[in-house]
Design an enzyme around this catalytic site. Structure first.
Site, PDB file in Angstrom:
ATOM      1  N   CYS A   1     -65.543-128.808   3.169  1.00 13.89           N
ATOM      2  CA  CYS A   1     -66.889-129.081   3.652  1.00 13.89           C
ATOM      3  C   CYS A   1     -67.270-130.512   3.294  1.00 13.89           C
ATOM      4  O   CYS A   1     -66.691-131.131   2.408  1.00 13.89           O
ATOM      5  CB  CYS A   1     -67.917-128.123   3.086  1.00 13.89           C
TER       6      CYS A   1
ATOM      7  N   ARG B   1     -61.696-134.037   4.764  1.00 13.41           N
ATOM      8  CA  ARG B   1     -61.857-132.968   3.777  1.00 13.41           C
ATOM      9  C   ARG B   1     -61.469-131.604   4.341  1.00 13.41           C
ATOM     10  O   ARG B   1     -61.277-130.648   3.592  1.00 13.41           O
ATOM     11  CB  ARG B   1     -63.308-132.930   3.286  1.00 13.41           C
TER      12      ARG B   1
ATOM     13  N   TRP C   1     -66.307-125.780   6.418  1.00 10.58           N
ATOM     14  CA  TRP C   1     -65.054-125.024   6.330  1.00 10.58           C
ATOM     15  C   TRP C   1     -65.457-123.585   6.059  1.00 10.58           C
ATOM     16  O   TRP C   1     -66.027-123.282   5.016  1.00 10.58           O
ATOM     17  CB  TRP C   1     -64.180-125.582   5.211  1.00 10.58           C
TER      18      TRP C   1
ATOM     19  N   ASN D   1     -72.489-126.957   0.501  1.00 15.38           N
ATOM     20  CA  ASN D   1     -71.076-126.768   0.157  1.00 15.38           C
ATOM     21  C   ASN D   1     -71.019-125.768  -0.983  1.00 15.38           C
ATOM     22  O   ASN D   1     -71.791-125.878  -1.936  1.00 15.38           O
ATOM     23  CB  ASN D   1     -70.427-128.071  -0.303  1.00 15.38           C
ATOM     24  N   GLY D   2     -70.082-124.838  -0.928  1.00 20.52           N
ATOM     25  CA  GLY D   2     -69.939-123.888  -2.024  1.00 20.52           C
ATOM     26  C   GLY D   2     -70.080-122.460  -1.545  1.00 20.52           C
ATOM     27  O   GLY D   2     -70.026-122.161  -0.351  1.00 20.52           O
TER      28      GLY D   2
ATOM     29  N   GLU E   1     -42.150-128.929  -3.291  1.00 21.36           N
ATOM     30  CA  GLU E   1     -43.085-129.855  -2.663  1.00 21.36           C
ATOM     31  C   GLU E   1     -42.668-130.178  -1.226  1.00 21.36           C
ATOM     32  O   GLU E   1     -43.510-130.253  -0.326  1.00 21.36           O
ATOM     33  CB  GLU E   1     -43.186-131.136  -3.500  1.00 21.36           C
TER      34      GLU E   1
ATOM     35  N   LYS F   1     -44.937-129.384   2.119  1.00 17.67           N
ATOM     36  CA  LYS F   1     -45.326-130.382   3.108  1.00 17.67           C
ATOM     37  C   LYS F   1     -45.013-129.905   4.521  1.00 17.67           C
ATOM     38  O   LYS F   1     -45.806-130.078   5.439  1.00 17.67           O
ATOM     39  CB  LYS F   1     -44.612-131.720   2.838  1.00 17.67           C
TER      40      LYS F   1
ATOM     41  N   GLU G   1     -47.488-127.129   5.487  1.00 15.39           N
ATOM     42  CA  GLU G   1     -48.861-127.597   5.638  1.00 15.39           C
ATOM     43  C   GLU G   1     -49.126-128.242   6.990  1.00 15.39           C
ATOM     44  O   GLU G   1     -50.164-127.989   7.615  1.00 15.39           O
ATOM     45  CB  GLU G   1     -49.191-128.633   4.548  1.00 15.39           C
TER      46      GLU G   1
ATOM     47  N   HIS H   1     -29.426-115.166  -4.976  1.00 20.35           N
ATOM     48  CA  HIS H   1     -30.178-113.984  -5.406  1.00 20.35           C
ATOM     49  C   HIS H   1     -31.222-113.577  -4.368  1.00 20.35           C
ATOM     50  O   HIS H   1     -32.315-113.134  -4.715  1.00 20.35           O
ATOM     51  CB  HIS H   1     -30.837-114.249  -6.762  1.00 20.35           C
TER      52      HIS H   1
ATOM     53  N   LYS I   1     -59.048-130.655   2.136  1.00 23.43           N
ATOM     54  CA  LYS I   1     -58.483-131.637   1.221  1.00 23.43           C
ATOM     55  C   LYS I   1     -58.749-131.256  -0.227  1.00 23.43           C
ATOM     56  O   LYS I   1     -57.877-131.340  -1.070  1.00 23.43           O
ATOM     57  CB  LYS I   1     -59.078-133.024   1.524  1.00 23.43           C
TER      58      LYS I   1
END
Length: 612
Positions: A2, A27, A73, A99-100, A485, A489, A492, A508, A607
């Protein structure tokens, strides 16, 4: 997650707020809205991009010098025009952006409904603006006192801004566990989630603290109180941020720009903290508590997402160099159990934004238990930077791309410096090895530049595998977290399912998935386990997988086994993640672009995750 931007002053608010909303797009959001106050409150809201909001407001009367804007968001209620912010009170006197999350919104909504309030949206935010309305008309209170009374009954996290058509010369903002910045201009004021919408107009800001309420008057005054109605003394800070840092500067995407910035940002993370020629490493944030850190019984890392991956690499480095036991925790898990944290532990919280809700809560928990808490963040003045006992900024500059790149390598650089400092001070590494590592670290930026020269080759490889549905990333030791990582990426930004594994764990379970359609990306730079990694590649190749290897320059053996090979310069093994991650960032980027994905604003992602 947001974004808030608000303006009160002598200029027209609409263009300032719209530009601010565009700067807040990074964001992450799914709808946007704006309210302008000019006798009445004119509100425009649209699902989708800010550009759709602009189209909806085109040729409408948007004049006025007071306004609020928001990128949402979705949490409570699906992303649509109705649930987008701002939200109006029942009497349409107030407009609010938020926001929140208001955790007790259902209880409040039920109580308000019983006394005649009706609601148009599914959001918790609309409940809050109705609650403020109720206090305002019931007690004949000022806007700021109505906000204070409402927030006393509110459980949750919030950054809010409210305007009142009956009081057109004021704006009220408040925060708790979600950032809100007051910008001080010439005869004008700004409120925003971060500095990006403000920096064009002023570099003077006040970071509101938790449970503070600011009332801004159009005549040039402002005052801050807390929920106890006590007047607070603001601390005005100057932003060290340039407007061009928020632009793409010729790159197609912010993510690509930030990948290419890494030689500079790694150098900035080291600046003033290392001199290999004179043989010293000094991380300023450690000095006040250096004896307590040196004598720590245990170090606990708390982080989320990419920051958690940098912590995993740091676990290997700290234990190897400083010989202190290390645990790495997901902050979201640490905060919801009863962990054993002692006063002789050091908790290191890592967050690019410094606003990650779970990491912030983990810091609060660690402080309650008496541990020393060290913060590693990128954003100056952020919540985690202010609540921790001590810490270090990474100095990476604004990271606009949602998929973190330069933040990872900057965090890793600072963490390596800390481990080197501790190993040297504790005598757990020799003077010769200390200097060897210091020289190698100092040379990393130039070696990153060399890796970036392979961009076209990596782009070609991306074109060969862009249509796959799954991918497997393998690594050992220091490079196992890099495999995690790399997989993150790809997930995402390209929406390809990918998993990272320790190379030896492939047998395994994951080996069952391997066939001729699956690319397996293997980081094969480990000197200490080179033959083991080579054996893993043979096993993968026997299942007809597409093998893409990351190897040290000059490697012949693994190169011959691979379908595609990317070389990185040789360096000391603990530092290889700073180089091996770069090809994985570029690979994910090019695949996402080729698949037509929104690289800088991937779907469903934010973000900075400032709510649970």
């Amino acid at each position: 997650m947001c974004g808030i931007v608000a303006y009160i002053g002598t200029q027209q608010a609409y263009p300032i707020i719209m530009e601010g909303l565009r700067r807040l797009e990074y964001r992450g959001y799914d709808s946007a809205g704006i309210s302008i106050l000019n006798g009445v409150i004119k509100t425009f809201k649209k699902k989708g991009k800010v550009s759709r909001l602009e189209a909806a407001a085109k040729e409408k009367d948007v004049s006025g010098s007071v306004g609020i804007g928001h990128t949402r968001w979705a949490t409570h209620g699906k992303p649509d025009d109705l649930n987008a912010h701002p939200h109006l009170s029942g009497n349409e006197r107030l407009a609010l952006i938020h926001n929140g999350i208001i955790e007790n919104y259902s209880t409040l909504k039920k109580a308000l409904s019983e006394i005649g309030h009706t609601f148009k949206s599914e959001t918790d935010t609309e409940v809050l603006v109705h609650l403020i309305e109720e206090y305002q008309k019931r007690g004949n209170l000022s806007l700021s006192q109505s906000v204070r009374s409402a927030l006393e009954k509110t459980v949750g996290a919030y950054a809010i801004v409210v305007i009142d058509k009956e009081n057109p010369d004021i704006i009220v903002g408040a925060r708790k566990s979600s950032p809100l910045v007051l910008g001080l201009g010439e005869d004008e004021y700004f409120l925003a989630s971060d500095a990006s919408p403000i920096i064009k107009y002023t570099n003077k800001v006040v970071y509101l603290n938790d449970e503070e309420i600011v009332t801004i008057h159009k005549n040039g005054n402002y005052e801050i109180i807390n929920l106890n109605n006590e007047i607070q003394q603001p601390v005005v800070q100057e932003l060290d941020l340039k407007l061009e840092e928020l632009e793409k500067e010729g790159f197609e995407h912010f993510m690509l720009k930030e990948i290419y910035q890494q030689p500079t940002t790694i150098r900035e993370s080291m600046r003033g903290r290392i001199d290999p020629h004179d043989g010293w490493v000094l991380v300023g944030g450690m000095q006040q508590y250096i004896n307590r850190i040196i004598n720590a019984k245990r170090i606990i890392f708390a982080a989320c997402g990419t920051s958690w991956h940098s912590a995993l690499v740091a676990e290997y480095i700290f234990e190897e160099l400083a010989r202190i036991p290390v645990e790495v925790e997901y902050a979201s898990e640490l905060r919801y159990r009863n962990p054993i944290i002692n006063t002789d532990d050091v908790v290191i919280a890592i967050s690019q934004s410094g606003e990650t809700a779970d990491t912030f809560a983990a810091v609060e928990l660690a402080k309650e238990k008496g541990a020393l808490v060290y913060g590693i963040v990128n954003v100056v003045g952020s919540s985690i930077a202010r609540i921790t006992d001590c810490g270090s900024y990474t100095h990476a500059g604004p990271e606009i791309g949602v998929a973190s790149t330069k933040a990872f390598t900057s965090q890793l650089t600072v963490l390596t410096l800390m481990a080197l400092n501790l190993g040297h001070r504790r005598g757990t590494i020799s003077e010769d090895y200390f200097r060897q590592l210091a020289y190698a670290l100092d040379n990393i930026p130039s070696k990153v530049e060399k890796v970036l020269l392979q961009n076209e080759k990596i782009k070609f490889i991306a074109g060969e595998i862009k249509d796959v549905n799954n991918a497997l990333y393998l690594g050992r030791g220091y490079n196992f977290p890099v495999a995690l990582e790399g997989a993150l990426k790809l997930k995402e930004i390209s929406y390809i399912h990918a998993e990272g594994y320790p190379a030896a764990e492939m047998k395994h379970g994951p080996i069952a998935l391997i066939d001729e359609y699956m690319p397996v990306i293997i980081i094969a730079t480990n000197k200490s386990a080179y033959d083991k990694v080579a054996s893993n590649i043979q096993e993968v190749k026997a299942r007809k997988a597409i093998v893409i290897s990351i190897v040290t320059e000059g490697d012949i053996k693994i190169k011959e086994m691979s379908d595609y090979c990317i070389e990185i310069p040789e360096t000391e093994e603990p530092l290889t993640p700073l180089l091996s991650v770069i090809p994985l960032q570029l690979l994910a980027y090019h695949i996402a672009v080729m698949r037509g994905c929104d690289v800088d604003q991937p779907r469903n992602l934010a973000k900075s995750v400032t709510v649970e």
